[in-house]
Design a protein around this motif. Structure first.
Motif, PDB file in Angstrom:
ATOM      1  N   VAL A   5      31.916 -52.081  -1.664  1.00 11.36           N
ATOM      2  CA  VAL A   5      31.394 -51.889  -3.009  1.00 11.36           C
ATOM      3  C   VAL A   5      29.883 -51.703  -2.909  1.00 11.36           C
ATOM      4  N   LEU A   6      29.377 -50.597  -3.460  1.00  9.48           N
ATOM      5  CA  LEU A   6      27.939 -50.333  -3.494  1.00  9.48           C
ATOM      6  C   LEU A   6      27.441 -50.625  -4.904  1.00  9.48           C
ATOM      7  N   VAL A   7      26.464 -51.513  -5.023  1.00  4.75           N
ATOM      8  CA  VAL A   7      25.947 -51.894  -6.343  1.00  4.75           C
ATOM      9  C   VAL A   7      24.512 -51.403  -6.479  1.00  4.75           C
ATOM     10  N   VAL A   8      24.257 -50.629  -7.558  1.00  8.85           N
ATOM     11  CA  VAL A   8      22.902 -50.143  -7.865  1.00  8.85           C
ATOM     12  C   VAL A   8      22.543 -50.583  -9.276  1.00  8.85           C
ATOM     13  N   ASP A   9      21.252 -50.556  -9.594  1.00 10.05           N
ATOM     14  CA  ASP A   9      20.824 -50.928 -10.945  1.00 10.05           C
ATOM     15  C   ASP A   9      21.460 -50.008 -11.984  1.00 10.05           C
ATOM     16  N   GLU A  10      21.328 -48.713 -11.755  1.00  9.95           N
ATOM     17  CA  GLU A  10      21.889 -47.697 -12.640  1.00  9.95           C
ATOM     18  C   GLU A  10      22.463 -46.578 -11.781  1.00  9.95           C
ATOM     19  N   LEU A  11      23.515 -45.931 -12.258  1.00  9.04           N
ATOM     20  CA  LEU A  11      24.158 -44.881 -11.467  1.00  9.04           C
ATOM     21  C   LEU A  11      23.213 -43.720 -11.182  1.00  9.04           C
ATOM     22  N   SER A  12      22.209 -43.527 -12.038  1.00  9.47           N
ATOM     23  CA  SER A  12      21.253 -42.431 -11.825  1.00  9.47           C
ATOM     24  C   SER A  12      20.466 -42.608 -10.528  1.00  9.47           C
ATOM     25  N   ALA A  13      20.392 -43.853 -10.029  1.00  5.33           N
ATOM     26  CA  ALA A  13      19.673 -44.104  -8.774  1.00  5.33           C
ATOM     27  C   ALA A  13      20.363 -43.427  -7.597  1.00  5.33           C
ATOM     28  N   ALA A  38      39.144 -61.259  -1.955  1.00  5.20           N
ATOM     29  CA  ALA A  38      37.676 -61.261  -1.989  1.00  5.20           C
ATOM     30  C   ALA A  38      37.069 -61.362  -0.606  1.00  5.20           C
ATOM     31  N   SER A  39      37.707 -62.111   0.292  1.00  5.75           N
ATOM     32  CA  SER A  39      37.125 -62.298   1.622  1.00  5.75           C
ATOM     33  C   SER A  39      37.091 -61.008   2.421  1.00  5.75           C
ATOM     34  N   ARG A  40      37.867 -59.990   1.984  1.00 13.46           N
ATOM     35  CA  ARG A  40      37.874 -58.701   2.672  1.00 13.46           C
ATOM     36  C   ARG A  40      37.005 -57.676   1.953  1.00 13.46           C
ATOM     37  N   THR A  41      36.235 -58.117   0.969  1.00  8.09           N
ATOM     38  CA  THR A  41      35.372 -57.207   0.219  1.00  8.09           C
ATOM     39  C   THR A  41      33.941 -57.308   0.702  1.00  8.09           C
ATOM     40  N   ARG A  42      33.359 -56.154   1.015  1.00  2.64           N
ATOM     41  CA  ARG A  42      31.966 -56.096   1.419  1.00  2.64           C
ATOM     42  C   ARG A  42      31.143 -55.488   0.299  1.00  2.64           C
ATOM     43  N   VAL A  43      30.123 -56.198  -0.149  1.00  2.00           N
ATOM     44  CA  VAL A  43      29.235 -55.711  -1.196  1.00  2.00           C
ATOM     45  C   VAL A  43      27.894 -55.351  -0.561  1.00  2.00           C
ATOM     46  N   ILE A  44      27.431 -54.139  -0.787  1.00  2.00           N
ATOM     47  CA  ILE A  44      26.095 -53.749  -0.351  1.00  2.00           C
ATOM     48  C   ILE A  44      25.221 -53.685  -1.601  1.00  2.00           C
ATOM     49  N   ASN A  45      24.304 -54.604  -1.691  1.00  2.00           N
ATOM     50  CA  ASN A  45      23.426 -54.754  -2.845  1.00  2.00           C
ATOM     51  C   ASN A  45      22.231 -53.804  -2.690  1.00  2.00           C
ATOM     52  N   LEU A  46      22.230 -52.742  -3.501  1.00  5.10           N
ATOM     53  CA  LEU A  46      21.169 -51.734  -3.432  1.00  5.10           C
ATOM     54  C   LEU A  46      20.271 -51.762  -4.663  1.00  5.10           C
ATOM     55  N   TYR A  57      18.930 -60.260  -7.125  1.00  6.39           N
ATOM     56  CA  TYR A  57      19.202 -61.644  -6.727  1.00  6.39           C
ATOM     57  C   TYR A  57      20.557 -62.085  -7.272  1.00  6.39           C
ATOM     58  N   TYR A  58      20.815 -61.780  -8.544  1.00  8.71           N
ATOM     59  CA  TYR A  58      22.084 -62.202  -9.153  1.00  8.71           C
ATOM     60  C   TYR A  58      23.271 -61.443  -8.552  1.00  8.71           C
ATOM     61  N   CYS A  59      23.060 -60.210  -8.133  1.00 10.46           N
ATOM     62  CA  CYS A  59      24.136 -59.456  -7.487  1.00 10.46           C
ATOM     63  C   CYS A  59      24.615 -60.183  -6.232  1.00 10.46           C
ATOM     64  N   SER A  60      23.672 -60.578  -5.377  1.00  5.34           N
ATOM     65  CA  SER A  60      24.037 -61.300  -4.152  1.00  5.34           C
ATOM     66  C   SER A  60      24.632 -62.661  -4.479  1.00  5.34           C
ATOM     67  N   LEU A  61      24.066 -63.330  -5.469  1.00 12.85           N
ATOM     68  CA  LEU A  61      24.551 -64.651  -5.849  1.00 12.85           C
ATOM     69  C   LEU A  61      25.993 -64.576  -6.363  1.00 12.85           C
ATOM     70  N   LEU A  62      26.282 -63.588  -7.223  1.00 14.25           N
ATOM     71  CA  LEU A  62      27.635 -63.419  -7.758  1.00 14.25           C
ATOM     72  C   LEU A  62      28.632 -63.087  -6.650  1.00 14.25           C
ATOM     73  N   ALA A  63      28.224 -62.216  -5.740  1.00 10.68           N
ATOM     74  CA  ALA A  63      29.124 -61.835  -4.646  1.00 10.68           C
ATOM     75  C   ALA A  63      29.521 -63.053  -3.820  1.00 10.68           C
ATOM     76  N   GLU A  64      28.540 -63.893  -3.511  1.00 11.52           N
ATOM     77  CA  GLU A  64      28.848 -65.085  -2.725  1.00 11.52           C
ATOM     78  C   GLU A  64      29.721 -66.049  -3.515  1.00 11.52           C
ATOM     79  N   GLN A  68      32.950 -63.020  -1.730  1.00 10.82           N
ATOM     80  CA  GLN A  68      32.757 -61.730  -1.079  1.00 10.82           C
ATOM     81  C   GLN A  68      31.607 -61.827  -0.081  1.00 10.82           C
ATOM     82  N   HIS A  69      31.559 -60.882   0.817  1.00 10.97           N
ATOM     83  CA  HIS A  69      30.494 -60.864   1.823  1.00 10.97           C
ATOM     84  C   HIS A  69      29.478 -59.804   1.418  1.00 10.97           C
TER      85      HIS A  69
END
Length: 487
Positions: A5-13, A38-46, A57-64, A68-69
């Motif tokens: 899962v790739l997370v960005v502030d806005e899709l326009s980024a 969840a343990s097999r989900t990788r989140v890349i916080n962009l 910060y909250y993206c990483s906090l929520l993932a943990e 999720q990793h």
């Protein structure tokens, strides 16, 4: 198979990059319910801002919190604010940066790393180590020139803050990284557990040769365990597995120890554990532990190689010949036999800059050393390692230590080894842990003396497995299964 899962502030980024079905904006991710796997989900916080209480910060906090990793983790974001945690030295960095700096960069230069990759070949090692310690998608490194060029700052960047060639480098690095995460299963067979086996194909004296490694994989297949060989470049994949089996020579200031620490932190079954590596890697700890627990050993002294009274003390209490050892030597390295005062003074001068303490032992000659393999406090193999012909050790290093000769061997069933030898081996590992160990023991003149405990002992095809054959590999994998089920 891991989900990305790739997370960005806005899709326009994400406009400069190819569309991705794995891309979500922060608000969407915030509302998503955690997946069952969840343990097999990788989140890349962009997200652009990773400061405290920001979207990133909250993206990483929520993932943990969701199990999720995530890359980067909350711990990594916090560590990036503490300069003392990353201001460590790296060999060759100052010279590499100096070669890149121009007149305009006389006092400061900034460079970027993408998933541990650098467009500057000279900085590949630095970027890889930074990614292992502080894993982030994009890191901006700040170097300042003082007496020499030093790494003085690290900051995370989002894709939105990249331009031109930087966007291309980021995309290439992400594609390479995601190929690892999206790897296809090698077979359709279902396994109960996944076990990563850390190896180094380039190692001169590995704990297991290629044939032995193949037999561990086959033993796993028989037990329903997917044993997959990994290398140091797979550090970020550890969370995909249920366990880690280290089959590379370990050391404290080394990636093997960081692998063990990360695996333990992720809740994996680890053999051998960071605690075992710490305890076995240092002969000073072993000597003190043996004394405390009444393990029979050669007469041993811990001495200061710079001490004025050291030479006289060793002559008086041990006599000649005697053996000097640096605390963290392996495979007979860092061990010196000295026969007279001149040799003693010369060797102490060599060792004085290597360690604040040096082990000195009486010289106990035997034609062979016992190696007793112990797994979960049970003996599993017994070998006699004979000394190299014309030498006093089982290994003789040549060509600056890159190659080594070794003596012959005899492998026996454990019930044929002397009871006193087996008893000493079990007594020696008791305070170390319940992992896989190799205990080196000398036997002769009515005495049994433990030399050391090794945290990742040799298991080579045609040597340690001569008596048990495939059963030896089955026993090790079976113990992993026992630990998986217990956890």
């Amino acid at each position: 198979m891991a989900q990305l899962v790739l997370v960005v502030d806005e899709l326009s980024a994400w406009a400069p990059y190819f569309p991705s079905e794995n891309l979500v904006d922060f608000q969407t991710y915030l509302k998503q319910a955690p997946a069952k796997n969840a343990s097999r989900t990788r989140v890349i916080n962009l997200c652009k801002n990773n400061k405290y209480l920001s979207n990133g910060y909250y993206c990483s906090l929520l993932a943990e919190a969701r199990g999720q990793h995530v890359l980067p983790s909350v711990a990594t974001l916090n560590n990036l604010r503490n300069k003392g945690l990353f201001a460590f030295g790296f060999n060759g960095v100052s010279e590499a940066v100096a070669a890149l700096a121009t007149d305009d960069d006389s006092k400061q230069i900034k460079l970027k790393s993408y998933f541990g990759r650098s467009p500057v070949p000279e900085l590949e090692t630095l970027c890889r180590e930074l990614f292992e310690r502080l894993p982030c998608p994009v890191l901006e490194m700040t170097f300042k020139k003082r007496t020499r060029w030093e790494l003085t700052g690290l900051a995370t960047l989002s894709p939105r803050e990249l331009a031109g060639e930087e966007e291309d480098r980021f995309a290439e690095a992400l594609e390479a990284y995601s190929r690892i995460i999206w790897r296809k299963p090698k077979s359709v067979k279902r396994y109960r557990y996944d076990l990563a086996m850390l190896v180094n194909p380039e190692e001169e004296l590995p704990p297991s040769d290629a044939k032995a490694l193949t037999r561990f994989v086959k033993a796993g297949d028989r037990a329903g365990v997917n044993v997959e060989m990994i290398t140091r470049k797979d550090y970020q994949r550890l969370a995909e597995y249920d366990g880690l089996f280290i089959r590379e020579t370990t050391a404290i200031d080394h990636h093997t120890f960081r692998f063990a620490q990360k695996a333990e932190h992720e809740g994996l079954v680890v053999m051998d554990s960071p605690t075992s590596i710490l305890r076995c890697a240092n002969k000073v700890f072993l000597a003190e532990s043996f004394t405390k627990h009444g393990v029979p050993t050669p007469k041993t002294l811990m001495v200061n190689p710079k001490g004025k009274e050291t030479v006289a003390r060793l002559e008086q209490e041990l006599g000649y010949p005697l053996v000097l050892k640096i605390p963290d030597g392996a495979f007979s390295r860092g061990i010196y036999k000295v026969a007279d005062r001149d040799a003693l003074i010369e060797t102490l001068a060599i060792l004085r800059n290597a360690s604040a303490l040096v082990l000195a032992q009486e010289y106990f000659f035997t034609e062979f050393d016992w190696r007793i393999g112990v797994l979960n406090h049970e003996p599993i193999f017994a070998c006699k390692y004979f000394m190299v012909k014309g030498h006093w050790q089982i290994y003789r290093h040549n060509d600056g230590g890159k190659e080594a000769d070794s003596g012959s061997f005899v492998t026996l069933p454990t019930y044929e080894a002397p009871k006193a030898v087996i008893s000493a081996a079990l007594k020696a590992v008791k305070p170390i842990g319940d992992g896989l160990y190799g205990v080196d023991i000398k036997e002769g003149k009515g005495r049994v003396a433990v030399i050391e405990v090794n945290d990742n002992p040799n298991i080579d095809h045609g040597v340690e497995d001569v008596f048990l054959k495939d059963k030896l590999y089955d026993m090790v994998i079976a113990d992993f299964v026992r630990r998986f089920e217990a956890s």
